[in-house]
Enzyme design. Structure first.
Site, PDB file in Angstrom:
ATOM      1  N   ASN A   1      22.020 -29.237  -9.834  1.00  0.00           N
ATOM      2  CA  ASN A   1      20.728 -30.092  -9.749  1.00  0.00           C
ATOM      3  C   ASN A   1      20.721 -30.503  -8.477  1.00  0.00           C
ATOM      4  O   ASN A   1      21.605 -31.066  -7.804  1.00  0.00           O
ATOM      5  CB  ASN A   1      20.480 -31.055 -10.837  1.00  0.00           C
ATOM      6  CG  ASN A   1      18.971 -31.672 -10.679  1.00  0.00           C
ATOM      7  OD1 ASN A   1      18.901 -32.773  -9.962  1.00  0.00           O
ATOM      8  ND2 ASN A   1      18.027 -31.197 -11.090  1.00  0.00           N
TER       9      ASN A   1
ATOM     10  N   TYR B   1      16.396 -39.031  -4.842  1.00  0.00           N
ATOM     11  CA  TYR B   1      16.431 -40.365  -5.443  1.00  0.00           C
ATOM     12  C   TYR B   1      16.815 -41.279  -4.247  1.00  0.00           C
ATOM     13  O   TYR B   1      17.438 -41.181  -3.223  1.00  0.00           O
ATOM     14  CB  TYR B   1      17.489 -40.669  -6.514  1.00  0.00           C
ATOM     15  CG  TYR B   1      17.518 -39.313  -7.489  1.00  0.00           C
ATOM     16  CD1 TYR B   1      16.515 -39.113  -8.396  1.00  0.00           C
ATOM     17  CD2 TYR B   1      18.652 -38.535  -7.417  1.00  0.00           C
ATOM     18  CE1 TYR B   1      16.539 -38.067  -9.071  1.00  0.00           C
ATOM     19  CE2 TYR B   1      18.712 -37.400  -8.402  1.00  0.00           C
ATOM     20  CZ  TYR B   1      17.589 -37.519  -9.129  1.00  0.00           C
ATOM     21  OH  TYR B   1      17.639 -36.178  -9.900  1.00  0.00           O
ATOM     22  N   ARG B   2      16.403 -42.559  -4.186  1.00  0.00           N
ATOM     23  CA  ARG B   2      16.701 -43.740  -3.346  1.00  0.00           C
ATOM     24  C   ARG B   2      18.032 -44.096  -3.703  1.00  0.00           C
ATOM     25  O   ARG B   2      18.617 -44.025  -4.607  1.00  0.00           O
ATOM     26  CB  ARG B   2      15.781 -44.845  -3.496  1.00  0.00           C
ATOM     27  CG  ARG B   2      15.949 -45.758  -4.676  1.00  0.00           C
ATOM     28  CD  ARG B   2      14.930 -46.859  -4.748  1.00  0.00           C
ATOM     29  NE  ARG B   2      15.226 -47.874  -5.627  1.00  0.00           N
ATOM     30  CZ  ARG B   2      14.269 -48.401  -6.513  1.00  0.00           C
ATOM     31  NH1 ARG B   2      13.265 -47.893  -6.568  1.00  0.00           N
ATOM     32  NH2 ARG B   2      14.983 -49.300  -7.237  1.00  0.00           N
TER      33      ARG B   2
ATOM     34  N   TRP C   1      18.736 -43.010 -10.059  1.00  0.00           N
ATOM     35  CA  TRP C   1      18.328 -41.970 -10.860  1.00  0.00           C
ATOM     36  C   TRP C   1      17.898 -42.652 -12.316  1.00  0.00           C
ATOM     37  O   TRP C   1      18.351 -42.976 -12.957  1.00  0.00           O
ATOM     38  CB  TRP C   1      19.265 -40.752 -10.864  1.00  0.00           C
ATOM     39  CG  TRP C   1      20.541 -40.912 -11.527  1.00  0.00           C
ATOM     40  CD1 TRP C   1      21.200 -41.704 -12.523  1.00  0.00           C
ATOM     41  CD2 TRP C   1      22.065 -40.224 -10.929  1.00  0.00           C
ATOM     42  NE1 TRP C   1      22.272 -41.632 -12.640  1.00  0.00           N
ATOM     43  CE2 TRP C   1      22.913 -40.877 -11.861  1.00  0.00           C
ATOM     44  CE3 TRP C   1      22.184 -39.713  -9.799  1.00  0.00           C
ATOM     45  CZ2 TRP C   1      24.179 -40.611 -11.425  1.00  0.00           C
ATOM     46  CZ3 TRP C   1      23.513 -39.506  -9.432  1.00  0.00           C
ATOM     47  CH2 TRP C   1      24.528 -39.812 -10.338  1.00  0.00           C
TER      48      TRP C   1
ATOM     49  N   GLU D   1      17.399 -26.111  -8.102  1.00  0.00           N
ATOM     50  CA  GLU D   1      16.063 -26.248  -7.143  1.00  0.00           C
ATOM     51  C   GLU D   1      16.272 -25.207  -5.761  1.00  0.00           C
ATOM     52  O   GLU D   1      15.371 -24.828  -5.235  1.00  0.00           O
ATOM     53  CB  GLU D   1      15.771 -27.523  -6.528  1.00  0.00           C
ATOM     54  CG  GLU D   1      15.276 -28.537  -7.730  1.00  0.00           C
ATOM     55  CD  GLU D   1      16.228 -28.624  -9.005  1.00  0.00           C
ATOM     56  OE1 GLU D   1      15.870 -29.344  -9.702  1.00  0.00           O
ATOM     57  OE2 GLU D   1      17.513 -28.574  -8.828  1.00  0.00           O
TER      58      GLU D   1
ATOM     59  N   ASP E   1       8.350 -49.442  -3.887  1.00  0.00           N
ATOM     60  CA  ASP E   1       8.355 -48.061  -4.134  1.00  0.00           C
ATOM     61  C   ASP E   1       6.941 -47.168  -3.735  1.00  0.00           C
ATOM     62  O   ASP E   1       5.860 -48.032  -3.570  1.00  0.00           O
ATOM     63  CB  ASP E   1       8.796 -47.864  -5.553  1.00  0.00           C
ATOM     64  CG  ASP E   1       9.711 -46.657  -5.650  1.00  0.00           C
ATOM     65  OD1 ASP E   1       9.344 -45.723  -5.101  1.00  0.00           O
ATOM     66  OD2 ASP E   1      10.928 -46.904  -6.230  1.00  0.00           O
TER      67      ASP E   1
END
Length: 612
Positions: free
Chosen positions: A170, A174-175, A188, A234, A283
């Site tokens: 995967n 994500y931050r 996550w 991906e 965010d």
């Protein structure tokens, strides 16, 4: 990465800033303003510094890499052509006869590039290697975006993980919060593939390998945001789009593979028996997410090119880079959505709807209730399940991107009986739901023929409606009615909320049902009722449909005020992401920002403007 920046220079899409600028707020604030401009450019900061420590970084910082339609076209490709190719494969049917077979060969040949290639050599990303005591994340120009952030965050990291058996890979984005020189927080969320993998390792009592790549081909980063089904790596999409296989190299201290041309790679392991407080962080919703427990990565190695570039993004109130990152996602995945909802013609997720908070869809309904059926289908499909509000029109409606024309079309078909109130999973960043990641959903069925004007309805002037509302609800401070030439005008009502719930105090408004059709309540001190772009942002962020939408016989009320205990909302209500005024003023004084007060008001830059 440098070759892509050279390409942007050729097209006059890169602004180079050579003045020393602080990684704490200054660089992110410039990027935050730039991407809101009509002709925004990518930004290359050649001299990042840390004023607090006095450190000067050799590594430049690039931001707003995907900050316009032109940039996306250069870095990703012709989006509509890619979407067409995806649609052709989704609708693939076995060819009949040699003629059809030969016609299909060029398209099928494209698939030979899909599967990533694992190289046996070291990559460009491993020209410089630091392990053990040499590991120091503070050598990277990791940015602090917002004043109240819990610290510096990596914001454009490609996070590579795999399942316990090593069979499912995967790539996500994500931050990542910087805790210490060799430790990062991994944000996550509960619905992400990485969390599923984490749970497998935890159940087995094993540490989990994680690697983070930064930079390289910009398409890697976009692929990390792509909403592919579980189990589909991906980088398969990367090969399909680029027409060449992604080339990967083995990490040095864990079993993962990363792109050979990444600028940086951060390798490490997660102890699944431990969690650590992460946040707050401003965010993409435009609000700070709270401090919560998340996994922690212990870094075992940092590798990079000899002359790397650090890539970052900034999130907050719209419009931002995710507006342009989201466009290819929306177009390319339309053919896949049509496999679930064959009557779907088009869809659009406005950036001021924060993407997962609002979807507009055009369908070809075949029977009564078809729109509501597709709403439920959307709410059950992958990342679409996080969407809070869905508005459906049919094929006769204007383009979903023609705001005013579309709203006139919708309001000609609006009625309380055509709304669907449901509940389900929400994005973990949603702050309005009464429970974490679980809340109300609203569907609006605006398909079919116009309903016409109700002869019992009488439009009052703003002043007259203000007076009537104040008699029934003393909290009301201002009224502005919009779309007054439609059968369902919208009354925007600014209130000075006190010690009671607005929604619970609305029963007396039934007296005004012949003068109201849609009433939207917002906090008067935080909202400019003339600024409809930011009003939409506020509304879809601030409501939970099952709690805040109330249906009357002839009108609907929406309570988009901030919530608290008086509303039965016991979760923390977050602060908004506001730029630090002193930083903005300093950058303007140094000639690094050119924005006026109207621009600052329009985008709620430093605070939420009070209605004048």
């Amino acid at each position: 990465m440098r070759s892509y920046l050279d390409l942007l220079k050729e097209h006059n899409l890169l602004r180079v800033i050579d003045e020393p600028l602080d990684i704490h707020l200054e660089i992110p604030h410039i990027a935050y303003v730039e991407v809101k401009k009509p002709e925004s450019k990518a930004l290359l900061f050649t001299r990042p510094i840390d004023k607090k420590s006095g450190k000067e970084f050799e590594t430049p910082v690039v931001m707003n890499l995907f900050g316009s339609e032109e940039l996306v076209k250069i870095l990703v490709g012709e989006v509509e052509e890619i979407a067409q190719s995806v649609g052709e494969f989704v609708q693939f049917k076995p060819p009949k006869g040699w003629a059809q077979t030969l016609a299909m060969l060029p398209k099928l040949a494209r698939l030979r590039h899909v599967v990533p290639k694992k190289l046996k050599t070291k990559g460009l990303c491993q020209q410089v290697i630091k392990q053990g005591e040499e590991v120091d994340l503070y050598e990277l120009p990791i940015l602090t975006t917002w004043e109240k952030d819990g610290g510096p965050f990596i914001t454009m990291g490609q996070v590579y993980t795999q399942d316990l058996e090593g069979r499912v890979q995967n790539l996500g984005m994500y931050r990542l919060q910087l805790y210490e020189k060799n430790r990062l927080g991994l944000h996550w969320q509960i619905h992400k593939d990485s969390t599923h993998f984490f749970n497998q390792y935890k159940a087995a009592g094993q540490k989990m390998p994680v690697s983070i790549a930064i930079g390289g081909d910009p398409l890697y980063t976009w692929c990390g945001t792509a909403p592919l089904p579980y189990g589909v790596f991906e980088l398969l999409l990367y090969g399909f789009i680029r027409g060449r296989r992604a080339e990967l190299v083995s990490c040095l201290t864990n079993p993962l593979f990363v792109p050979f041309d990444a600028d940086f790679v951060i390798e490490g392991w997660v102890d699944t028996s431990k969690m650590r407080l992460e946040g707050p962080f401003g965010d993409h919703t435009g609000f700070y997410t709270p401090i919560e427990l998340y996994p922690e990565l212990e870094v075992s190695a940092i590798t990079h090119k000899k002359n790397p570039i650090y890539v970052a993004t900034v999130v907050g109130k719209p419009p931002l880079e995710d507006k342009y990152l989201g466009y290819p996602t929306e177009r390319i995945f339309l053919p896949l959505l049509k496999t679930t909802a064959p009557s779907l013609i088009d869809y659009y997720m406005p950036e001021n709807g924060v993407f997962h908070n609002l979807i507009l869809a055009k369908i070809a309904p075949s029977y009564p209730g078809h729109a509501k059926q597709i709403m439920h289908a959307f709410w059950g499909v992958g990342q679409m399940s996080f969407v809070k509000h869905a508005l459906f029109v049919d094929e006769d409606a204007p383009s979903l991107r023609e705001d005013e024309a579309l709203m006139n079309h919708v309001l000609a078909r609006f009625h309380p009986s055509r709304l669907l109130l449901s509940d389900g999973v929400c994005d973990a960043l949603d702050h309005a739901s009464p429970e974490y990641a679980l809340g109300g959903k609203l569907g609006v069925d605006a398909t079919g023929a116009a309903l016409g004007f109700d002869p019992t309805f009488s439009l009052l002037s703003d002043e007259a409606l203000l007076g009537r509302l104040r008699e029934l609800l003393p909290e009301v401070a201002r009224v502005r009615q919009i779309f007054t030439d439609t059968p369902s005008p919208i009354a925007l009502v600014g209130v000075n909320k006190k010690d009671r719930s607005i929604t619970k105090a609305l029963s007396p408004l039934e007296e005004l049902q012949n003068h109201l059709r849609i009433v939207v309540f917002v906090d008067e001190e935080k909202n400019d009722l003339e600024n409809l772009y930011m009003i939409l942002w506020r509304v879809v962020n601030n409501i939970d449909a099952k709690r805040d939408v109330r249906l009357f016989e002839k009108f609907v009320s929406v309570d988009a005020t901030d919530k608290g205990a008086v509303d039965g909302h016991l979760r923390e209500w977050p602060l908004e992401t506001d730029c630090t005024k002193e930083v903005i003023q300093s950058l303007k004084a140094r000639g690094l920002l050119e924005v006026d007060e109207e621009f600052e008001r329009r985008f709620h830059l430093c605070d939420s403007p009070k209605t004048q």
